[in-house]
Design a protein around this motif. Structure first.
Motif, short mmCIF file in Angstrom:
data_model
loop_
_atom_site.label_atom_id
_atom_site.label_comp_id
_atom_site.label_asym_id
_atom_site.label_seq_id
_atom_site.Cartn_x
_atom_site.Cartn_y
_atom_site.Cartn_z
N ASP A 1 64.89 51.32 24.34
CA ASP A 1 65.96 50.99 23.41
C ASP A 1 65.47 49.83 22.56
O ASP A 1 65.43 48.68 23.01
N LEU A 2 65.07 50.17 21.32
CA LEU A 2 64.42 49.16 20.47
C LEU A 2 65.40 48.09 20.00
O LEU A 2 65.01 46.94 19.81
N LEU A 3 66.68 48.47 19.84
CA LEU A 3 67.65 47.46 19.39
C LEU A 3 68.02 46.51 20.53
O LEU A 3 68.42 45.38 20.30
N ASP B 1 63.75 46.43 24.46
CA ASP B 1 62.93 46.88 25.60
C ASP B 1 61.43 46.70 25.31
O ASP B 1 60.63 46.53 26.23
N GLN B 2 61.07 46.79 24.01
CA GLN B 2 59.65 46.71 23.64
C GLN B 2 59.07 45.31 23.79
O GLN B 2 57.88 45.11 23.65
N MET B 3 59.95 44.34 24.05
CA MET B 3 59.48 42.95 24.20
C MET B 3 59.46 42.51 25.66
O MET B 3 59.21 41.36 25.97
N ASN C 1 51.47 44.59 20.96
CA ASN C 1 52.13 44.52 19.64
C ASN C 1 53.65 44.59 19.76
O ASN C 1 54.36 44.37 18.79
N GLY C 2 54.14 44.96 20.95
CA GLY C 2 55.59 45.02 21.14
C GLY C 2 56.25 46.08 20.27
O GLY C 2 57.34 45.87 19.73
N VAL C 3 55.59 47.21 20.13
CA VAL C 3 56.15 48.34 19.36
C VAL C 3 55.86 49.64 20.11
O VAL C 3 55.00 49.66 21.00
N VAL C 4 56.59 50.69 19.75
CA VAL C 4 56.28 52.02 20.27
C VAL C 4 55.59 52.79 19.16
O VAL C 4 55.76 52.47 17.98
N PRO C 5 54.80 53.81 19.51
CA PRO C 5 54.59 54.40 20.82
C PRO C 5 53.38 53.82 21.55
O PRO C 5 52.50 53.19 20.96
N GLN D 1 57.52 59.91 16.54
CA GLN D 1 57.68 61.32 16.17
C GLN D 1 56.33 61.97 15.84
O GLN D 1 56.11 63.14 16.14
N ARG D 2 55.42 61.19 15.28
CA ARG D 2 54.06 61.73 15.03
C ARG D 2 53.42 62.20 16.34
O ARG D 2 52.84 63.28 16.42
N VAL D 3 53.53 61.35 17.35
CA VAL D 3 52.85 61.65 18.62
C VAL D 3 53.55 62.80 19.34
O VAL D 3 52.88 63.69 19.88
N SER E 1 60.79 36.78 18.45
CA SER E 1 60.19 37.35 19.66
C SER E 1 59.25 38.52 19.32
O SER E 1 58.58 39.05 20.19
N LYS E 2 59.20 38.91 18.06
CA LYS E 2 58.44 40.12 17.71
C LYS E 2 57.01 39.81 17.31
O LYS E 2 56.77 39.17 16.29
N PRO E 3 56.02 40.30 18.08
CA PRO E 3 54.63 40.00 17.75
C PRO E 3 54.19 40.57 16.40
O PRO E 3 53.43 39.95 15.67
N LEU E 4 54.67 41.78 16.07
CA LEU E 4 54.15 42.46 14.88
C LEU E 4 55.10 42.35 13.69
O LEU E 4 54.66 42.38 12.54
N ARG E 5 56.38 42.24 13.92
CA ARG E 5 57.37 42.39 12.85
C ARG E 5 58.20 41.14 12.60
O ARG E 5 59.28 41.23 12.03
N ARG E 6 57.69 39.97 13.04
CA ARG E 6 58.45 38.72 12.87
C ARG E 6 58.79 38.48 11.39
O ARG E 6 59.94 38.29 11.02
N GLN F 1 64.25 58.02 17.80
CA GLN F 1 64.37 57.88 16.34
C GLN F 1 63.18 57.21 15.70
O GLN F 1 63.13 57.07 14.47
N SER F 2 62.20 56.78 16.50
CA SER F 2 61.07 56.03 15.94
C SER F 2 60.11 56.96 15.21
O SER F 2 59.60 57.94 15.76
N THR F 3 59.87 56.63 13.95
CA THR F 3 59.02 57.48 13.12
C THR F 3 57.60 57.56 13.69
O THR F 3 56.98 58.63 13.67
N VAL G 1 59.25 52.76 4.21
CA VAL G 1 60.47 53.41 4.68
C VAL G 1 61.29 52.49 5.60
O VAL G 1 62.49 52.68 5.80
N ARG G 2 60.64 51.45 6.12
CA ARG G 2 61.38 50.52 7.00
C ARG G 2 62.46 49.75 6.25
O ARG G 2 63.48 49.38 6.84
N VAL G 3 62.23 49.50 4.96
CA VAL G 3 63.20 48.69 4.22
C VAL G 3 64.54 49.42 4.05
O VAL G 3 65.58 48.90 4.49
#
Ligand SMILES: N[C@@H](CCC(=O)N[C@@H](CS)C(=O)NCC(=O)O)C(=O)O
Length: 253
Positions: A34-36, A39-41, A51-55, A15-17, A137-142, A10-12, A110-112
């Motif tokens: 599983d981002l919720l 797993d990315q951390m 950055n602790g994000v996909v992709p 989906q580009r990649v 715990s989120k490096p990019l989205r704290r 479901q990650s936007t 779109v994240r909001v």
């Protein structure tokens, strides 16, 4: 030659990649995070993507991160059978400036609504302590997570996001007009179209497609990208939030 794509259905950004890999007919192995669940951390993933994000793309052991960078890398490395970057340097510059705009404005905006409409119940159910630990715990989205909190973004943030999406549609229409369309840069689909695609699909998925009811050029663009052979391969079942989140199925029908 092998590709492993660390991503989420479901990650936007993912989906580009997936779209570019599918369009270029490059076979890839998907590692689904599983981002919720966070797993990315996990330390082993943070070694690949700090950055602790996909992709994240692993190409024969070489790691490339950030969706915009990955799609440019793939287009440079594998210009056949389809190429999404114009040859003309000025047109390339136009494409890249659109991609910067897309990353800064709609991809962020779109994240909001996504978090408020789709993911909030998950965070609302956490204790304050659990939520703070998750956010911190989120490096990019704290800061993003902390601004949302367990009660969601306030209406003024939702309004600002919808306004940014509206400005995005205007920018798309202007590009279509300037290039002659039907794609943003003219008769050929480019990385700029692929970059904005997931934000537009997400708006439709969240039931917010009425925002472009009065914008026939966007509606036409949307139909075209839907009809692209890579689209169905990219948006396999589970890629839309309405296919994953029960309360959304009721809300958006
Ligand atoms: N600029 C990065 C942003 C990546 C990003 O924000 N990925 C989101 C999914 S679309 C993510 O992994 N979110 C998980 C989180 O925030 O913890 C890119 O385009 O790759």
């Amino acid at each position: 030659m092998s590709f492993t794509l660390y991503n989420a259905p479901q990650s936007t950004c993912s989906q580009r990649v997936r779209f570019v890999l599918n369009a270029k007919q490059l076979p890839f192995t998907e590692k689904k995070l599983d981002l919720l669940e966070g797993d990315q951390m996990k330390p082993e993933y943070l070694k690949l993507n700090p950055n602790g994000v996909v992709p994240t793309l692993d190409h024969d052991g070489a790691v490339v991160i950030d969706s915009s960078v990955i799609v440019e890398y793939l287009d440079e490395m594998f210009p056949d059978p389809v190429n999404f970057t114009p040859r003309d340097p000025l047109k390339r510059a136009t494409m890249r400036s659109l991609m910067r705009f897309i990353d800064e404005v709609p991809a962020a905006a779109v994240r909001v609504p996504t978090y408020n409409i789709a993911f909030l119940p998950r965070f609302a159910a956490m204790s304050e302590e659990e939520f703070l630990a998750f956010a911190n715990s989120k490096p990019l989205r704290r800061e993003f997570m902390l601004a949302m909190g367990r009660t969601g973004f306030p209406q003024k943030d939702m309004d600002a996001s919808l306004d940014k999406m509206s400005r995005t549609y205007t920018r798309m229409e202007e590009s279509i007009d300037a290039s002659g369309g039907p794609w943003l840069l003219g008769k050929d689909i480019s990385l700029a179209d692929i970059s904005v695609m997931p934000a537009i699909v997400r708006m439709a998925d969240l039931g917010l497609a009425t925002m472009w009811d009065t914008r026939p050029k966007i509606a036409r663009w949307y139909e075209l990208i839907h009809a692209h052979p890579a689209f169905t391969l990219t948006y396999y079942f589970g890629s839309l939030l309405t296919e994953r989140i029960p309360h959304l199925q009721k809300k958006t029908g």
